[in-house]
Design a protein around this motif. Structure first.
Motif, mmCIF file in Angstrom:
data_model
loop_
_atom_site.group_PDB
_atom_site.id
_atom_site.type_symbol
_atom_site.label_atom_id
_atom_site.label_comp_id
_atom_site.label_asym_id
_atom_site.label_seq_id
_atom_site.Cartn_x
_atom_site.Cartn_y
_atom_site.Cartn_z
ATOM 1 N N PHE A 24 0.892 -1.154 0.143
ATOM 2 C CA PHE A 24 0.100 0.059 -0.011
ATOM 3 C C PHE A 24 1.050 1.125 0.039
ATOM 4 O O PHE A 24 0.342 2.490 -0.596
ATOM 5 N N ALA A 25 1.943 1.336 0.784
ATOM 6 C CA ALA A 25 2.925 2.303 0.745
ATOM 7 C C ALA A 25 3.490 2.519 -0.576
ATOM 8 O O ALA A 25 3.652 3.639 -0.998
ATOM 9 N N ALA A 26 3.907 1.532 -1.329
ATOM 10 C CA ALA A 26 4.388 1.613 -2.771
ATOM 11 C C ALA A 26 3.350 2.286 -3.753
ATOM 12 O O ALA A 26 3.708 3.028 -4.520
ATOM 13 N N LEU A 27 2.057 1.912 -3.575
ATOM 14 C CA LEU A 27 0.910 2.410 -4.395
ATOM 15 C C LEU A 27 0.840 3.718 -4.038
ATOM 16 O O LEU A 27 0.790 4.695 -5.124
ATOM 17 N N LEU A 28 1.049 4.505 -2.776
ATOM 18 C CA LEU A 28 0.739 5.679 -2.484
ATOM 19 C C LEU A 28 1.841 6.465 -3.030
ATOM 20 O O LEU A 28 1.718 7.565 -3.682
ATOM 21 N N SER A 71 -10.110 -3.325 -3.295
ATOM 22 C CA SER A 71 -10.947 -4.244 -3.514
ATOM 23 C C SER A 71 -10.513 -5.799 -3.714
ATOM 24 O O SER A 71 -11.277 -6.552 -3.685
ATOM 25 N N ILE A 72 -9.335 -5.695 -3.774
ATOM 26 C CA ILE A 72 -8.389 -6.845 -4.301
ATOM 27 C C ILE A 72 -8.388 -7.630 -3.079
ATOM 28 O O ILE A 72 -7.909 -7.520 -2.117
ATOM 29 N N SER A 73 -8.680 -8.934 -3.261
ATOM 30 C CA SER A 73 -8.649 -10.042 -2.220
ATOM 31 C C SER A 73 -8.581 -11.376 -2.789
ATOM 32 O O SER A 73 -9.145 -11.599 -4.025
ATOM 33 N N SER A 128 -2.048 -11.155 -6.382
ATOM 34 C CA SER A 128 -0.824 -10.607 -7.353
ATOM 35 C C SER A 128 -1.092 -10.247 -8.490
ATOM 36 O O SER A 128 -0.707 -9.320 -9.292
ATOM 37 N N ALA A 129 -1.878 -11.288 -9.486
ATOM 38 C CA ALA A 129 -2.227 -11.012 -10.510
ATOM 39 C C ALA A 129 -3.191 -9.857 -10.985
ATOM 40 O O ALA A 129 -3.078 -9.115 -11.760
ATOM 41 N N PHE A 162 -5.633 -13.545 1.572
ATOM 42 C CA PHE A 162 -5.029 -11.885 1.472
ATOM 43 C C PHE A 162 -6.292 -11.194 1.004
ATOM 44 O O PHE A 162 -6.793 -11.020 0.143
ATOM 45 N N SER A 163 -5.753 -9.877 1.665
ATOM 46 C CA SER A 163 -6.679 -8.624 1.357
ATOM 47 C C SER A 163 -5.783 -7.501 1.184
ATOM 48 O O SER A 163 -4.996 -7.203 2.181
ATOM 49 N N THR A 164 -5.827 -6.794 0.230
ATOM 50 C CA THR A 164 -4.894 -5.392 0.251
ATOM 51 C C THR A 164 -5.453 -4.346 1.075
ATOM 52 O O THR A 164 -4.841 -3.613 1.570
#
Length: 387
Positions: free
Chosen positions: A155-159, A267-269, A276-277, A316-318
């Motif tokens: 999440f930090a990389a996305l930000l 919303s990815i889980s 990952s995909a 896994f959940s983002t």
């Protein structure tokens, strides 16, 4: 002592199971530490936020310094690693009482755990810690707990990849672990205002000002007022918060495109491979580079397989985080699938910035877990009764 005169006694746990747990940790190469119960309060307030104050058992020494009964063991163990100058990499375990108000049972309860400091192979270290958490559950008769996995580093990389003001980026990252992102994403839409700040005049004056000069002005004003700390925060930290808030009040909100990317990401889980995909597809569509963080994610998934973790059991959940802002990478919780435990049985994650925030001269990679031994013991007793 505040907020109560004394902490109530903890319920009993099984000594034989605790001894077996410590033996399991020792067999994996983790040496036991037992840091002091009485700790300086400011380090917990600085690292966990002012909200933890109402859950701590506090007192004051003769010089006016706030002390507390340790509300967890990760920070005391980390402080010991620094003060004792333990050789790195260091692998340490613990088991003992911790003290904090909570929604269940006594304010004193027993906690076990592991901390691994200084390993450069972070993906393998992450996988080992999660696998040892599964071993702890199996020891107490729960071989297949529910595995919840998240990743603060992703999440930090996305930000970092998105066009966000620094203050907003810090705000979103902080709220990620607190479960407040949905409210933030709605409130911080571009051009959307929500009421008037109680400090609107001060914040308006700071907006657009030279950051160094504005910080110096706030620091001087607080010093003149005789304020040295507020809620465990220093004058310089308070000044920084004012500057961040002035940036947010000045309209540094989310564009529609940025909000859409964040919403899609959160919303990815699913299983790690499936997630990952989907994250790689999002990065391609949004024309942002998350490859380094996703490569770490995929390598960790490979090591989880090597440690015999069944990926089909990993949820896994983002959007999954944990409410401690020193986490920097993987976070996880292990739960009772029958929901009888009242909370996680094991929880932990990666915290590469923790030791440097506690005074270490360099950034030291770290990952660990905490075990709620009484919750596990209660499940074990219930399972014995059912048999």
């Amino acid at each position: 002592m505040s907020p109560a005169a004394s902490a109530p006694s903890a319920p009993r746990t099984s000594p034989s199971l605790e001894e077996a747990l410590l033996a399991c940790f020792a067999a994996a190469g983790f040496a036991r530490l037992d840091p002091p119960i009485l700790q300086p309060a400011d380090v917990f307030l600085d690292l966990s936020g002012e909200s933890i104050r109402r859950r701590m058992f506090l007192t004051v020494d003769e010089e006016g310094h706030e002390l507390c009964l340790r509300p967890d063991l990760t920070i005391p163990v980390a402080r010991h690693v620094i003060s004792a100058k333990l050789e790195l990499p260091a692998r340490v375990s613990y088991l003992g009482p911790v003290f904090r108000f909570r929604g269940e049972g006594s304010g004193e309860f027993r906690q076990a755990g592991l901390e691994s400091f200084g390993r450069a192979d972070i993906e393998a270290a992450d996988a080992e810690i999660l696998a040892l958490g599964l071993d702890a559950c199996a020891l107490y008769g729960l071989p297949q707990p529910e595995i919840r996995l998240g990743d603060v580093g992703l999440f930090a990389a996305l930000l970092e990849a998105l066009p966000l003001a620094p203050a907003l980026r810090r705000r979103l990252l902080k709220d990620f672990g607190q479960g407040r992102l949905d409210a933030d994403l709605g409130r911080l839409d571009e051009g959307k205002q929500e009421g008037v700040s109680a400090h609107a005049g001060v914040l308006a004056a700071l907006a657009g000002a030279d950051p160094a000069a504005a910080r110096a002005l706030i620091t001087d004003l607080l010093s003149i007022a005789g304020i040295s700390t507020v809620g465990g925060r220093s004058v310089s930290e308070i000044a920084e918060r004012f500057l961040e808030q002035s940036s947010l009040e000045a309209g540094a909100g989310l564009t529609g495109e940025t909000r859409e990317i964040l919403t899609r990401y959160l919303s990815i889980s699913g299983t790690p491979d499936n997630a990952s995909a989907r994250m790689r597809a999002l990065a391609t569509d949004a024309r942002i580079d998350l490859s380094a963080a996703l490569d770490v994610f995929d390598r960790r998934t490979g090591f989880l397989t090597a440690y015999a973790v069944n990926l089909a059991d990993v949820a896994f959940s983002t959007a999954f985080g944990r409410p401690l802002d020193y986490y920097s990478g993987m976070v996880f919780e292990l739960h009772d699938p029958a929901r009888n435990a009242g909370g996680p049985l094991v929880a932990g994650g990666r915290y590469d910035k923790l030791l440097s925030r506690l005074g270490a001269e360099t950034c030291v990679p770290g990952v660990g877990l905490a075990v709620w031994v009484e919750r596990l013991a209660a499940l074990d007793v219930a399972q014995e009764g059912a048999r």
